[in-house]
Write a protein that holds these residues in place. Structure first.
Motif, PDB file in Angstrom:
ATOM      1  N   ASP A 394      -2.929  24.964  11.272  1.00 27.84           N
ATOM      2  CA  ASP A 394      -2.637  23.632  11.157  1.00 27.84           C
ATOM      3  C   ASP A 394      -1.971  23.225  10.121  1.00 27.84           C
ATOM      4  N   ARG A 395      -1.194  22.115   9.713  1.00 26.33           N
ATOM      5  CA  ARG A 395      -0.643  21.752   8.548  1.00 26.33           C
ATOM      6  C   ARG A 395      -1.613  20.886   7.831  1.00 26.33           C
ATOM      7  N   MET A 396      -2.284  21.310   6.638  1.00 25.95           N
ATOM      8  CA  MET A 396      -3.146  20.596   5.835  1.00 25.95           C
ATOM      9  C   MET A 396      -2.994  19.110   5.597  1.00 25.95           C
ATOM     10  N   HIS A 397      -1.527  19.188   5.223  1.00 29.86           N
ATOM     11  CA  HIS A 397      -1.108  17.762   4.775  1.00 29.86           C
ATOM     12  C   HIS A 397      -0.282  16.891   5.918  1.00 29.86           C
ATOM     13  N   ASP A 398      -0.980  17.076   7.050  1.00 30.85           N
ATOM     14  CA  ASP A 398      -0.166  16.236   8.443  1.00 30.85           C
ATOM     15  C   ASP A 398       0.956  16.415   8.583  1.00 30.85           C
ATOM     16  N   LEU A 399       1.606  17.441   8.482  1.00 30.42           N
ATOM     17  CA  LEU A 399       3.150  17.425   8.893  1.00 30.42           C
ATOM     18  C   LEU A 399       3.402  17.632  10.414  1.00 30.42           C
ATOM     19  N   ILE A 400       4.178  16.871  10.800  1.00 31.85           N
ATOM     20  CA  ILE A 400       4.551  16.714  12.294  1.00 31.85           C
ATOM     21  C   ILE A 400       5.757  17.478  12.321  1.00 31.85           C
ATOM     22  N   VAL A 401       5.701  18.533  13.175  1.00 27.29           N
ATOM     23  CA  VAL A 401       6.897  19.578  13.473  1.00 27.29           C
ATOM     24  C   VAL A 401       7.499  18.994  14.922  1.00 27.29           C
ATOM     25  N   SER A 402       8.589  18.504  15.001  1.00 25.12           N
ATOM     26  CA  SER A 402       9.249  17.827  16.026  1.00 25.12           C
ATOM     27  C   SER A 402      10.568  18.713  16.339  1.00 25.12           C
ATOM     28  N   VAL A 425      -0.367   1.027   8.426  1.00 25.14           N
ATOM     29  CA  VAL A 425       0.077   1.832   9.267  1.00 25.14           C
ATOM     30  C   VAL A 425      -0.208   3.376   9.179  1.00 25.14           C
ATOM     31  N   GLY A 426      -0.745   3.937  10.345  1.00 26.04           N
ATOM     32  CA  GLY A 426      -1.213   5.136  10.418  1.00 26.04           C
ATOM     33  C   GLY A 426      -0.396   5.958  11.306  1.00 26.04           C
ATOM     34  N   VAL A 427       0.331   7.333  11.070  1.00 23.86           N
ATOM     35  CA  VAL A 427       1.491   8.020  11.853  1.00 23.86           C
ATOM     36  C   VAL A 427       0.774   9.244  12.124  1.00 23.86           C
ATOM     37  N   VAL A 428       0.548   9.699  13.337  1.00 22.62           N
ATOM     38  CA  VAL A 428       0.131  11.145  13.758  1.00 22.62           C
ATOM     39  C   VAL A 428       1.251  11.567  14.763  1.00 22.62           C
ATOM     40  N   VAL A 477      -3.401  -1.931  16.524  1.00 26.59           N
ATOM     41  CA  VAL A 477      -4.795  -1.805  16.692  1.00 26.59           C
ATOM     42  C   VAL A 477      -5.235  -2.815  15.568  1.00 26.59           C
ATOM     43  N   GLU A 478      -6.542  -3.326  15.788  1.00 24.91           N
ATOM     44  CA  GLU A 478      -7.237  -4.126  14.800  1.00 24.91           C
ATOM     45  C   GLU A 478      -7.517  -3.568  13.545  1.00 24.91           C
ATOM     46  N   ALA A 479      -7.882  -2.260  13.410  1.00 27.46           N
ATOM     47  CA  ALA A 479      -8.166  -1.476  12.281  1.00 27.46           C
ATOM     48  C   ALA A 479      -7.706  -0.274  12.391  1.00 27.46           C
ATOM     49  N   LEU A 480      -7.594   0.364  10.920  1.00 27.47           N
ATOM     50  CA  LEU A 480      -7.363   1.960  11.096  1.00 27.47           C
ATOM     51  C   LEU A 480      -8.665   2.483  10.486  1.00 27.47           C
ATOM     52  N   PRO A 481      -8.850   3.872  10.946  1.00 28.91           N
ATOM     53  CA  PRO A 481     -10.001   4.400  10.501  1.00 28.91           C
ATOM     54  C   PRO A 481      -9.990   4.883   9.063  1.00 28.91           C
ATOM     55  N   ARG A 490      -6.943  10.654   8.865  1.00 27.65           N
ATOM     56  CA  ARG A 490      -5.953  10.795   9.873  1.00 27.65           C
ATOM     57  C   ARG A 490      -6.535  11.917  11.126  1.00 27.65           C
ATOM     58  N   ARG A 491      -7.275  12.729  10.963  1.00 31.83           N
ATOM     59  CA  ARG A 491      -7.950  13.437  12.093  1.00 31.83           C
ATOM     60  C   ARG A 491      -8.522  12.726  13.198  1.00 31.83           C
TER      61      ARG A 491
END
Length: 497
Positions: A394-402, A425-428, A477-481, A490-491
């Protein structure tokens, strides 16, 4: 003064062997060398030379190849620009590196003026490189003028390619000619080399994947087959007819190529080099069923593309592995405390070797964070087995490969946070059949805000980031984890997808 070696292209200037094929035709080494030499004469005529930083916004393979080599002839530095970036993003890179000239191909002529208008620095030289004038050697006022290179100083910087960091701020990776030479030699040691090689790719030439095919082919004296855009039907036709020996693709491309296919390809195809992010097991199984010779590879801009590659002979024995590091490259797996981990234990992939860059252009702090005692911290998660084969998890630092493009959540989050009424904001990344992954955003609104729609925020993003970075979906959403330190989990966010 740096030691020099003869220029790779100039050595082949009398050869009629095919150097480059694109949608418009085929060009011999003699033709490419002549066009390159003329383009170099034009660059010198307009005042460019040693250490000049020359930006190029283009998809035309012939224009890209000729300018890449011409910049080397005059000892300048090429700044390849991602054609999918917005004008403001391009202007930022131009300002950061301090370009001396900006060129485009005919397909991007309209963007030239727009970039000039938003760029905070004055671009001294700019223009459109026309294919017809390049072919006719009429770019220079001295028709047919040629420039012979003095040779290649291997330590000299060839290109500065911008790559996003985990904060989303672009960083200029400095790639030298020595990096290119080592990459070519080390790749050949692993994959072998056919003197009649035809290496096909639609990877953009502004990325190291496309640049690697272009540079290695001229170093080998073989043929690069460069498509401006990926088309699975054309790729399948070329591979089925035996016109290609080696092809570079990302998982999304290979998936489209194999969809509905009932048989493999011509026996002349000896390797499908598969990189650009994690590969799904169903895709590998499908390739295996069809007898497609897939070799997974692992690399990034900072390693000048290939760092480790699975040898074709190991494709079935080490299914799912990215192979061992190329000869002279080294890697180790570290825990969160920087301690080396035993085999089969996941941790951060840390690398070093002659293809790894020395640092980022005038970003000392970013360089210090990424490099330690000669080792580059990739931020990727993986492990090596008992025999030293790398498995990337996986990408440890949350990289998205599109679709082969790198998308960093932090960059999208920072854009959305500037919209009035957005609180968090949270993006995954979300799995996608066509692009492997696409970004989606989870948004918390301020209590005082009325209604903000998904369409409004998506349109806002379209005005600030390249298309491939725009979230394909926004969920309110009402709140982010978050953890006790208020850091976004993020996970856990991924489990909401």
């Amino acid at each position: 003064m740096q030691a020099r070696i003869p220029d790779w292209l100039w050595l082949l200037r009398h050869e009629e062997k095919t150097a480059l094929i694109d949608e418009h035709g085929a060009y011999s080494y003699a033709q490419l060398a002549t066009m390159t030499s003329h383009l170099a004469a034009y660059l010198q005529e307009i005042g460019l030379g040693r250490s000049s930083k020359i930006a190029l916004l283009a998809r035309d393979p012939l224009i890209f190849a000729a300018l890449t080599h011409a910049v080397r002839f005059i000892e300048g530095i090429l700044i390849p620009i991602n054609t999918r970036l917005l004008d403001g993003e391009i202007a930022w890179q131009c300002q950061d590196v301090g370009i001396d000239a900006f060129f485009v191909d005919e397909g991007h002529a309209l963007r030239l003026q727009k970039v000039r208008e938003v760029c905070a620095i004055k671009i001294g030289t700019y223009g459109v490189i026309e294919r017809a004038k390049l072919n006719a050697l009429t770019l220079s006022q001295s028709v047919g003028a040629l420039v012979a290179p003095e040779g290649i100083a291997l330590k000299a910087i060839a290109t500065i390619i911008y790559t996003s960091g985990t904060t989303g701020k672009p960083k200029g990776a400095m790639i030298s000619y020595e990096h290119h030479l080592y990459a070519a030699m080390m790749s050949a040691f692993r994959l072998g080399l056919d003197e009649h090689e035809v290496w096909l790719t639609a990877m953009p030439l502004f990325h190291v994947g496309g640049q690697g095919v272009l540079m290695r082919s001229v170093i080998y004296g073989t043929t690069a087959y460069i498509m401006e855009r990926f088309d699975e039907q054309i790729f399948n036709c070329l591979l089925t007819q035996g016109q290609v020996t080696l092809v570079s693709v990302v998982p999304a491309m290979l998936s489209r190529m194999l969809q509905g296919r009932e048989q493999g390809y011509h026996e002349r195809l000896r390797c499908v080099l598969l990189g650009g992010g994690p590969v799904s097991m169903p895709l590998l199984m499908r390739a295996k069923e069809l007898g497609v010779p897939v070799s997974q590879t692992y690399g990034m801009t900072e390693t000048n593309a290939q760092f480790s590659t699975l040898a074709p002979r190991d494709s079935l024995r080490k299914f799912g592995s990215a192979g061992k590091p190329l000869v002279q490259n080294e890697l180790c797996i570290l825990d969160e405390n920087g301690q080396s981990l035993p085999p089969n234990t996941p941790g951060e992939i840390v690398v070093r070797g002659p293809t790894v860059i020395d640092g980022y252009y005038h970003q000392e702090e970013a360089t210090r964070k990424a490099f330690s005692d000669g080792w580059f911290h990739t931020g990727d998660l993986g492990y090596v087995d008992d025999q030293g084969y790398l498995f990337v998890l996986d990408r440890m630092h949350d990289l998205i490969v599109s679709g082969g493009e790198n998308v960093y959540p932090a960059e999208i989050e920072s854009v959305l946070m500037t919209y009035e009424g957005v609180k968090e904001v949270g993006v995954v990344g979300k799995a996608d059949a066509r692009y492997d992954q696409v970004p989606i955003a989870f948004v918390v609104l301020e209590e005082y805000v009325g209604t903000i729609t998904q369409e409004v925020l998506i349109h806002f993003c379209e005005q600030h980031v390249a298309h491939y970075k725009v979230p394909k979906e926004i969920r309110f959403v009402e709140a982010l984890p978050r953890n006790a330190s208020a850091k976004l989990l993020r996970r856990e966010l991924l489990t909401w997808v």
